[in-house]
Design a protein around this motif. Structure first.
Motif, short mmCIF file in Angstrom:
data_model
loop_
_atom_site.label_atom_id
_atom_site.label_comp_id
_atom_site.label_asym_id
_atom_site.label_seq_id
_atom_site.Cartn_x
_atom_site.Cartn_y
_atom_site.Cartn_z
N TRP A 110 -15.91 -3.06 3.73
CA TRP A 110 -14.81 -3.61 2.93
C TRP A 110 -15.33 -4.24 1.65
N ASP A 111 -16.54 -4.74 1.69
CA ASP A 111 -17.14 -5.27 0.46
C ASP A 111 -17.27 -4.16 -0.59
N ASP A 112 -17.69 -2.97 -0.16
CA ASP A 112 -17.78 -1.83 -1.08
C ASP A 112 -16.40 -1.47 -1.64
N ARG A 113 -15.37 -1.48 -0.77
CA ARG A 113 -14.03 -1.11 -1.22
C ARG A 113 -13.47 -2.13 -2.22
N VAL A 114 -13.72 -3.41 -1.94
CA VAL A 114 -13.23 -4.45 -2.86
C VAL A 114 -13.92 -4.32 -4.21
N ARG A 115 -15.22 -4.12 -4.20
CA ARG A 115 -15.94 -3.98 -5.48
C ARG A 115 -15.51 -2.72 -6.22
N THR A 116 -15.23 -1.66 -5.47
CA THR A 116 -14.74 -0.44 -6.12
C THR A 116 -13.37 -0.67 -6.74
N ALA A 117 -12.50 -1.41 -6.05
CA ALA A 117 -11.18 -1.71 -6.60
C ALA A 117 -11.31 -2.54 -7.88
N LEU A 118 -12.18 -3.54 -7.87
CA LEU A 118 -12.38 -4.34 -9.07
C LEU A 118 -12.91 -3.49 -10.22
N TRP A 119 -13.80 -2.57 -9.89
CA TRP A 119 -14.33 -1.69 -10.94
C TRP A 119 -13.23 -0.80 -11.51
N LEU A 120 -12.39 -0.23 -10.66
CA LEU A 120 -11.35 0.67 -11.14
C LEU A 120 -10.35 -0.07 -12.03
N VAL A 121 -9.99 -1.29 -11.62
CA VAL A 121 -9.06 -2.06 -12.44
C VAL A 121 -9.70 -2.43 -13.77
N LEU A 122 -10.96 -2.86 -13.73
CA LEU A 122 -11.64 -3.22 -14.97
C LEU A 122 -11.78 -2.01 -15.88
N ARG A 123 -12.14 -0.87 -15.31
CA ARG A 123 -12.27 0.33 -16.12
C ARG A 123 -10.94 0.71 -16.75
N LEU A 124 -9.86 0.57 -15.97
CA LEU A 124 -8.53 0.89 -16.49
C LEU A 124 -8.18 -0.02 -17.67
N GLU A 125 -8.41 -1.32 -17.49
CA GLU A 125 -8.00 -2.26 -18.53
C GLU A 125 -8.87 -2.13 -19.78
N VAL A 126 -10.19 -2.10 -19.60
CA VAL A 126 -11.07 -1.96 -20.76
C VAL A 126 -10.87 -0.60 -21.41
N GLY A 127 -10.67 0.43 -20.58
CA GLY A 127 -10.41 1.74 -21.14
C GLY A 127 -9.10 1.81 -21.89
N GLY A 128 -8.07 1.14 -21.34
CA GLY A 128 -6.80 1.11 -22.05
C GLY A 128 -6.90 0.38 -23.38
N ALA A 129 -7.62 -0.76 -23.37
CA ALA A 129 -7.79 -1.50 -24.62
C ALA A 129 -8.59 -0.68 -25.63
N THR A 130 -9.60 0.04 -25.14
CA THR A 130 -10.41 0.86 -26.05
C THR A 130 -9.59 2.03 -26.59
N ALA A 131 -8.78 2.65 -25.72
CA ALA A 131 -7.93 3.75 -26.19
C ALA A 131 -6.91 3.25 -27.21
N PHE A 132 -6.33 2.06 -26.95
CA PHE A 132 -5.38 1.48 -27.90
C PHE A 132 -6.05 1.23 -29.25
N ALA A 133 -7.26 0.64 -29.21
CA ALA A 133 -7.99 0.37 -30.45
C ALA A 133 -8.37 1.66 -31.15
N THR A 134 -8.76 2.68 -30.38
CA THR A 134 -9.16 3.96 -30.98
C THR A 134 -7.99 4.60 -31.73
N VAL A 135 -6.85 4.67 -31.05
CA VAL A 135 -5.69 5.32 -31.67
C VAL A 135 -5.24 4.57 -32.92
N ASN A 136 -5.12 3.25 -32.82
CA ASN A 136 -4.57 2.48 -33.93
C ASN A 136 -5.56 2.31 -35.08
N LEU A 137 -6.84 2.11 -34.78
CA LEU A 137 -7.81 1.93 -35.85
C LEU A 137 -8.08 3.25 -36.59
N ILE A 138 -8.12 4.35 -35.84
CA ILE A 138 -8.27 5.64 -36.52
C ILE A 138 -7.01 5.95 -37.34
N GLY A 139 -5.84 5.62 -36.76
CA GLY A 139 -4.61 5.81 -37.52
C GLY A 139 -4.57 4.96 -38.78
#
Length: 412
Positions: A110-139
């Motif tokens: 369960w420790d592995d599953r919890v850490r994987t969940a935290l990683w997936l959420v962090l990747r989603l949020e940081v990735g979303g922020a990076t995608a938002f910055a990429t689209v708007n700054l290039i625009g």
């Protein structure tokens, strides 16, 4: 001047900067999927928040419950966040994890599953922020480019430029520089997070350490095996050849050559077995000799000129395998030590076993007081190391006018 430039703008020339950027932007696929589900066509700030920070979180957290998800994320992280030789998936998981700090093993707790969940959420949020910055700054950069070229600024994602064309050209590098900073910092953040959340668990680290320790012990054992076997064979060959030349007796010379041949054959068998273990070619290796094969050691020593007085007592043939094999090597090294340093002298060999203890006692006369000089080499040190690893003890040195090697090994 070149050092600060290389420090601040070096990531522009590194492939890992762009693979990390791609790894983050790929997370935008999740947001776009939810945008399609929610019917969002013209996304604003609030829509981006819903697409990446609200709706997908329960889904990605639930996905972390699947053990294979951790392996999939580990593989992606290795290839895109830490490209290099360790990105390959080999059988030696410990070495791969040491190179990237990321494990590719499925979730095992369960420790592995919890850490994987935290990683997936962090990747989603940081990735979303990076995608938002990429689209708007290039625009924004494209809008500034159009404004500098004289086109009307009708759709700037972040801010509109009302002024001369030279002002738009002057401001053009700013969104690109901001995008560069966002990409580099987000890449560093996600790489550090991958090591933290996708790295080996404490149990996996302990298992890898134990495996590494076993490998070192095995290599040390193989080195001792080669030293004992080859050293014994060479010692017997040298002693036999010297004795045959000194006696000039054809019958003795023939026996000496037979002894050299027999000892050399056994040494070659030991060498072949060790090399087969090192190659791991799948073919079965010959069994290591045990105290049940001690007769060939005694015959070899007698043929070399040593006068042996042997006393065997107790169920020596029923000594446990590991102790019996190490005992054979200790007896071999003790006899080799006699032939190498004392020559053909009387030797008393006692091997005794009971239910709790195996005792080896090898004594030989010292031809001169000076013969004890230099008799603490690697062979005797190997005897003491073997005894210590088996929980026993070994004493070597002068004793009542003789040189004695005494080993006591517990059998329980």
């Amino acid at each position: 001047m070149s050092l600060p430039f290389s420090r601040w703008f070096g990531p522009l020339t590194r492939a890992v900067t762009y693979t990390r950027w791609l790894h983050l932007v790929v997370s935008g696929v999740v947001g776009l999927t939810f945008a399609s589900i929610l019917g969002i066509t013209d996304a604003g700030v609030a829509d981006w928040f819903l697409m990446f920070f609200v709706h997908p979180v329960p889904l990605v957290a639930a996905a972390a419950l699947v053990p294979a998800m951790r392996r999939a994320e580990g593989l992606q992280a290795r290839v895109m966040l830490f490209p290099g030789a360790h990105a390959r998936v080999d059988d030696d998981e410990s070495e791969d994890a040491a190179g990237s700090g990321v494990s590719v093993s499925p979730s095992a707790s369960w420790d592995d599953r919890v850490r994987t969940a935290l990683w997936l959420v962090l990747r989603l949020e940081v990735g979303g922020a990076t995608a938002f910055a990429t689209v708007n700054l290039i625009g924004q950069a494209l809008a500034l480019t159009g404004a500098a070229a004289g086109a009307p600024d009708e759709d700037s994602p972040l801010f509109a430029v009302a002024g001369p064309r030279w002002l738009a050209a002057l401001l053009l590098p700013l969104p690109l520089l901001a995008l560069y900073v966002v990409v580099v910092l987000a890449g560093l953040l996600v790489a550090a997070a991958a090591r933290r959340f996708l790295g080996p668990s404490p149990a996996q680290r302990l298992a890898a350490l134990e495996e590494r320790t076993e490998q070192l012990i095995e290599r040390n054992r193989i080195a001792r095996e080669l030293h004992d076997s080859i050293g014994h064979a060479l010692t017997v060959a040298v002693v036999q050849a010297g004795a045959a030349r000194a006696t000039a007796d054809p019958a003795f010379t023939e026996r000496a050559l037979e002894a050299i041949e027999d000892t050399g054959r056994h040494a070659l068998e030991d060498l072949e077995r060790v090399l087969r273990v090192l190659r791991e070619d799948g073919r079965p290796a010959r069994e290591r000799p045990t105290l049940a094969d001690a007769d060939r050691l005694l015959v070899s020593a007698r043929t070399a000129g040593a006068k042996l007085y042997v006393d065997l007592s107790g169920p020596v043939d029923r000594v446990p395998g590991p102790v019996s094999r190490e005992g054979y090597r200790m007896l071999q090294e003790a006899l080799t030590n006699v032939l190498r340093h004392a020559g053909p002298v009387p030797v008393r060999v006692q091997v005794a076993a009971d239910e709790a203890l195996l005792t080896l006692d090898v004594r030989n006369a010292l031809p001169a007081p000076a013969a004890t000089t230099g008799r603490g080499g690697s062979g005797l040190r190997g005897i003491r190391e073997r005894a210590t690893l088996l929980g026993g003890r070994a004493d070597t040195g002068p004793h009542e006018g003789d040189w004695r090697v005494r080993v006591e090994l517990p059998l329980t």
